[in-house]
Design an enzyme around this catalytic site. Structure first.
Site, PDB file in Angstrom:
ATOM      1  N   GLU A  96     -10.699 -24.625  10.650  1.00 47.30           N
ATOM      2  CA  GLU A  96      -9.361 -24.254  10.164  1.00 47.30           C
ATOM      3  C   GLU A  96      -9.222 -24.911   8.800  1.00 47.30           C
ATOM      4  OE1 GLU A  96      -7.338 -22.240  11.479  1.00 47.30           O
ATOM      5  OE2 GLU A  96      -7.452 -22.300  13.664  1.00 47.30           O
ATOM      6  N   CYS A 113      -1.059 -25.751   4.984  1.00 49.33           N
ATOM      7  CA  CYS A 113      -2.155 -24.811   4.711  1.00 49.33           C
ATOM      8  C   CYS A 113      -1.616 -23.399   4.509  1.00 49.33           C
ATOM      9  CB  CYS A 113      -3.158 -24.842   5.851  1.00 49.33           C
ATOM     10  SG  CYS A 113      -2.391 -24.581   7.445  1.00 49.33           S
TER      11      CYS A 113
HETATM   12  P1  NAD Z   1      -9.955 -33.468   4.651  1.00 50.91           P
HETATM   13  O1  NAD Z   1     -11.028 -32.448   4.751  1.00 50.91           O
HETATM   14  O2  NAD Z   1     -10.061 -34.466   3.571  1.00 50.91           O
HETATM   15  O3  NAD Z   1      -9.855 -34.314   6.007  1.00 50.91           O
HETATM   16  C1  NAD Z   1      -9.602 -33.710   7.252  1.00 50.91           C
HETATM   17  C2  NAD Z   1     -10.124 -34.635   8.333  1.00 50.91           C
HETATM   18  O4  NAD Z   1     -11.546 -34.744   8.202  1.00 50.91           O
HETATM   19  C3  NAD Z   1      -9.592 -36.070   8.261  1.00 50.91           C
HETATM   20  O5  NAD Z   1      -9.461 -36.584   9.550  1.00 50.91           O
HETATM   21  C4  NAD Z   1     -10.708 -36.805   7.528  1.00 50.91           C
HETATM   22  O6  NAD Z   1     -10.739 -38.193   7.798  1.00 50.91           O
HETATM   23  C5  NAD Z   1     -11.924 -36.113   8.111  1.00 50.91           C
HETATM   24  N1  NAD Z   1     -13.138 -36.173   7.288  1.00 50.91           N
HETATM   25  C6  NAD Z   1     -13.240 -36.366   5.943  1.00 50.91           C
HETATM   26  N2  NAD Z   1     -14.555 -36.360   5.591  1.00 50.91           N
HETATM   27  C7  NAD Z   1     -15.268 -36.153   6.723  1.00 50.91           C
HETATM   28  C8  NAD Z   1     -16.654 -36.030   7.018  1.00 50.91           C
HETATM   29  N3  NAD Z   1     -17.576 -36.114   6.062  1.00 50.91           N
HETATM   30  N4  NAD Z   1     -17.036 -35.824   8.286  1.00 50.91           N
HETATM   31  C9  NAD Z   1     -16.105 -35.697   9.265  1.00 50.91           C
HETATM   32  N5  NAD Z   1     -14.776 -35.805   9.054  1.00 50.91           N
HETATM   33  C10 NAD Z   1     -14.369 -36.023   7.805  1.00 50.91           C
HETATM   34  O7  NAD Z   1      -8.594 -32.678   4.599  1.00 50.91           O
HETATM   35  P2  NAD Z   1      -7.121 -33.268   4.475  1.00 50.91           P
HETATM   36  O8  NAD Z   1      -6.883 -33.706   3.070  1.00 50.91           O
HETATM   37  O9  NAD Z   1      -6.867 -34.242   5.562  1.00 50.91           O
HETATM   38  O10 NAD Z   1      -6.256 -31.964   4.791  1.00 50.91           O
HETATM   39  C11 NAD Z   1      -5.893 -31.047   3.842  1.00 50.91           C
HETATM   40  C12 NAD Z   1      -6.665 -29.760   3.987  1.00 50.91           C
HETATM   41  O11 NAD Z   1      -6.585 -29.280   5.329  1.00 50.91           O
HETATM   42  C13 NAD Z   1      -6.092 -28.659   3.125  1.00 50.91           C
HETATM   43  O12 NAD Z   1      -7.131 -27.938   2.524  1.00 50.91           O
HETATM   44  C14 NAD Z   1      -5.334 -27.794   4.124  1.00 50.91           C
HETATM   45  O13 NAD Z   1      -5.149 -26.464   3.728  1.00 50.91           O
HETATM   46  C15 NAD Z   1      -6.230 -27.907   5.313  1.00 50.91           C
HETATM   47  N6  NAD Z   1      -5.485 -27.560   6.527  1.00 50.91           N
HETATM   48  C16 NAD Z   1      -5.775 -26.392   7.160  1.00 50.91           C
HETATM   49  C17 NAD Z   1      -5.047 -26.018   8.266  1.00 50.91           C
HETATM   50  C18 NAD Z   1      -5.335 -24.737   9.000  1.00 50.91           C
HETATM   51  O14 NAD Z   1      -4.794 -24.569  10.090  1.00 50.91           O
HETATM   52  N7  NAD Z   1      -6.121 -23.824   8.471  1.00 50.91           N
HETATM   53  C19 NAD Z   1      -4.031 -26.843   8.731  1.00 50.91           C
HETATM   54  C20 NAD Z   1      -3.770 -28.029   8.052  1.00 50.91           C
HETATM   55  C21 NAD Z   1      -4.506 -28.381   6.953  1.00 50.91           C
END
Ligand code: NAD
Length: 520
Positions: A240, A274
């Site tokens: 997602e 998002c």
């Molecule tokens: P992010 O990718 O930085 O982090 C998301 C999660 O992944 C966090 O828990 C983070 O600690 C973890 N993470 C980071 N690096 C990782 C790795 N190498 N391996 C495993 N886990 C890792 O995203 P964010 O800044 O927390 O969230 C914002 C993004 O999420 C935006 O792009 C937003 O659009 C998207 N989002 C999508 C939806 C959806 O339903 N499609 C919903 C909410 C947010």
């Protein structure tokens, strides 16, 4: 376990930069043991009936209803969104997911009986059962730190899995509160475990522990990295990811409603959603009226601490987010956009605040129209024909949600079919996340697979087909020995079974009867 203070994560209130709480982080070395416990707990849980699992899970709903104010407050303090948003956009979707798992969700897990015209003749019974996959690794973001992991955990647990959750380190306090909710509802030990800490550190250790399923919600680059890791051992993964959600206003739209929705959809959670309204396309015949109302409503928004009931928009989560918004606004300015209102950070409050910003004369050369801004900006571009609007909406690497604004529902549905996204709403935006029975997810770089709904629930299962043959014949007709007569008899059976025309069908039946002995 005694707290190791060298490994504490601070929950920071983004409105004041004060420390809310300190949460113990997880040592990567503990992760194999955590997964082992989860596997042990899952074996018992997966063997329970759906009804028994449900009885246990539903205690969490009662706990949440009894502690709604406290949970709304923790979400607001940890993430910054307003109390009303914590209630409407975080707690409501979870309550609706409880309703869903107790109704459609539980029903879907009963399995399904299959029908085929050959089954009664051949005395076959066939059906599908939905088995738990095992241990699901759920990795979630900070922007909806309660609704996203909670709705996913409930589906995974209902389907009979154990869950290892990795909440964002930016909202570790909400992650901790999720753990408490399930402890209070007496979920068996080890069935839900929470890894606290940085994703880049824990992510690898989590993938090394080989979850049986990964559900990741977050940014596109991390989603791609995880998919590459998952491919090494073929772990099924749901992604997602981000969105650049278009909002199309047709000439016959209710302009008052559309303008109010655009402002809400762009600035709810300070634009960090998002599915937030990331780009508006308005027909030029109504553009000025729409823009005037949008600007007026945006100027009226009260920015401040989310704990105040009079605040309409809270802070952003971090300095990094403000930097990205500043970059997109500067790029738009440099390329000829007009900033009708906003366009600056707010320094007076102390936290990570940015003004709600309306960008006019936007076009697709600008970052604010092509890249996910994930902040309080509302770029507007005019169009003159429907085909042009659809083309602009589809001119994106993302495909999460879109909305169409018009009084002509039939026309809107036709347009909806032409837009490449996972969700299209007509005369509303964002709401379907709150309906647990509606599938959530995107196409293109917005991700793969679905959460919520029966479709999302079944992603936590392995579909097993069980077929029983009750025939007393010594062998089936397609078994050895083969012969020309058998070949002709089978061909006649095909005509009898599959021909649409009556004469062909009847010919097949006759030929079958004639060759029946030879078929044995
Ligand atoms: P992010 O990718 O930085 O982090 C998301 C999660 O992944 C966090 O828990 C983070 O600690 C973890 N993470 C980071 N690096 C990782 C790795 N190498 N391996 C495993 N886990 C890792 O995203 P964010 O800044 O927390 O969230 C914002 C993004 O999420 C935006 O792009 C937003 O659009 C998207 N989002 C999508 C939806 C959806 O339903 N499609 C919903 C909410 C947010």
């Amino acid at each position: 376990m005694t707290a190791d203070t060298s490994r504490m994560i601070q929950s920071i209130n983004p409105a004041t930069l004060e420390v809310n709480a300190e949460i113990q982080s997880t040592a990567p070395g503990d992760i194999p043991g955590i997964f082992e416990q989860a596997r042990t707990a899952q074996r018992k849980w997966g063997a329970l009936s759906v009804r028994k699992r449900l009885d246990c899970l539903m205690a969490g709903k009662e706990f949440l209803l009894a502690n709604t104010d406290e949970y709304a407050r923790i979400i607001t303090l940890d993430n910054g969104k307003t109390l009303l948003e914590s209630l409407a956009a975080e707690i409501y979707p979870v309550l609706d997911m409880y309703r869903f798992i107790a109704t459609d969700g539980a029903r879907a897990l009963r399995g399904e009986k299959l029908n085929n015209p050959i089954f009664p003749i051949a005395r076959i019974e066939s059906g599908n059962v939905f088995e738990p996959v095992g241990v699901a690794g759920i990795i979630s973001p900070w922007n909806y730190p309660f609704a996203i992991p909670m709705t996913q955990i409930l589906a995974a647990l209902l389907a009979g899995n154990a869950v290892v959750l990795k909440p964002s380190n930016l909202t570790a306090w909400v992650g901790d509160a999720i753990g408490r909710l399930f402890r209070e509802s007496r979920l068996p030990d080890g069935l839900l475990q929470i890894l606290q800490g940085s994703g880049s550190v824990l992510g690898n250790a989590m993938m090394d522990a080989r979850p049986d399923k990964v559900v990741f919600t977050g940014s596109v680059p991390v989603g791609k990295q995880l998919m590459a890791r998952a491919a090494e051992t073929l772990i099924p993964i749901t992604l997602e990811l981000g969105g650049k959600d278009p909002f199309i206003v047709l000439p016959d739209a209710d302009i008052d409603r559309a303008a109010a929705a655009a402002v809400w959809g762009a600035f709810v959670n300070a634009g960090q959603t998002c599915a937030s309204v990331e780009r508006v396309y308005v027909h030029n015949s109504v553009a000025q009226r729409f823009i005037n109302k949008v600007v007026e409503k945006t100027r009226a928004l009260r920015v401040g601490n989310g704990l105040e009931h009079t605040t309409d928009m809270g802070p952003l989560i971090s300095e990094d987010r403000i930097t990205l918004v500043e970059k997109h606004v500067a790029d738009a300015r440099a390329k000829g956009a007009e900033i009708a209102t906003g366009g600056d950070r707010i320094l007076t409050f102390g936290g990570y605040f940015y003004q709600p910003t309306v960008i006019l004369n936007a076009n697709h050369s600008m970052e604010c129209m092509r890249e996910e801004t994930f902040g309080p900006t509302l770029p507007i571009m005019e169009f003159s024909g429907i085909d042009e609007a659809v083309e602009l909406a589809n001119d994106s690497d993302y495909g999460l949600t879109a909305s169409v604004w018009t009084k002509d529902a039939a026309r809107a549905k036709k347009i909806a079919r032409r837009i490449h996204t996972g969700v299209v709403t007509i005369n509303n935006c964002l709401i379907t996340y709150g309906f647990a029975q509606a599938p959530w997810g995107g196409v293109k770089e917005s991700g793969i697979g679905r959460t919520h709904s029966v479709h999302g629930l079944l992603e936590y299962t392995s579909i097993k087909n069980i077929t029983t043959h009750r025939s007393m014949l010594s062998h089936d007709i397609w078994w050895h020995p083969y012969s020309e007569a058998k070949y002709s008899g089978l061909k006649a059976a095909f005509d009898a079974l599959f021909c649409e025309g009556m004469s062909c069908k009847a010919g097949g039946v006759l030929s079958l009867l004639k060759n029946f002995k030879l078929l044995k």
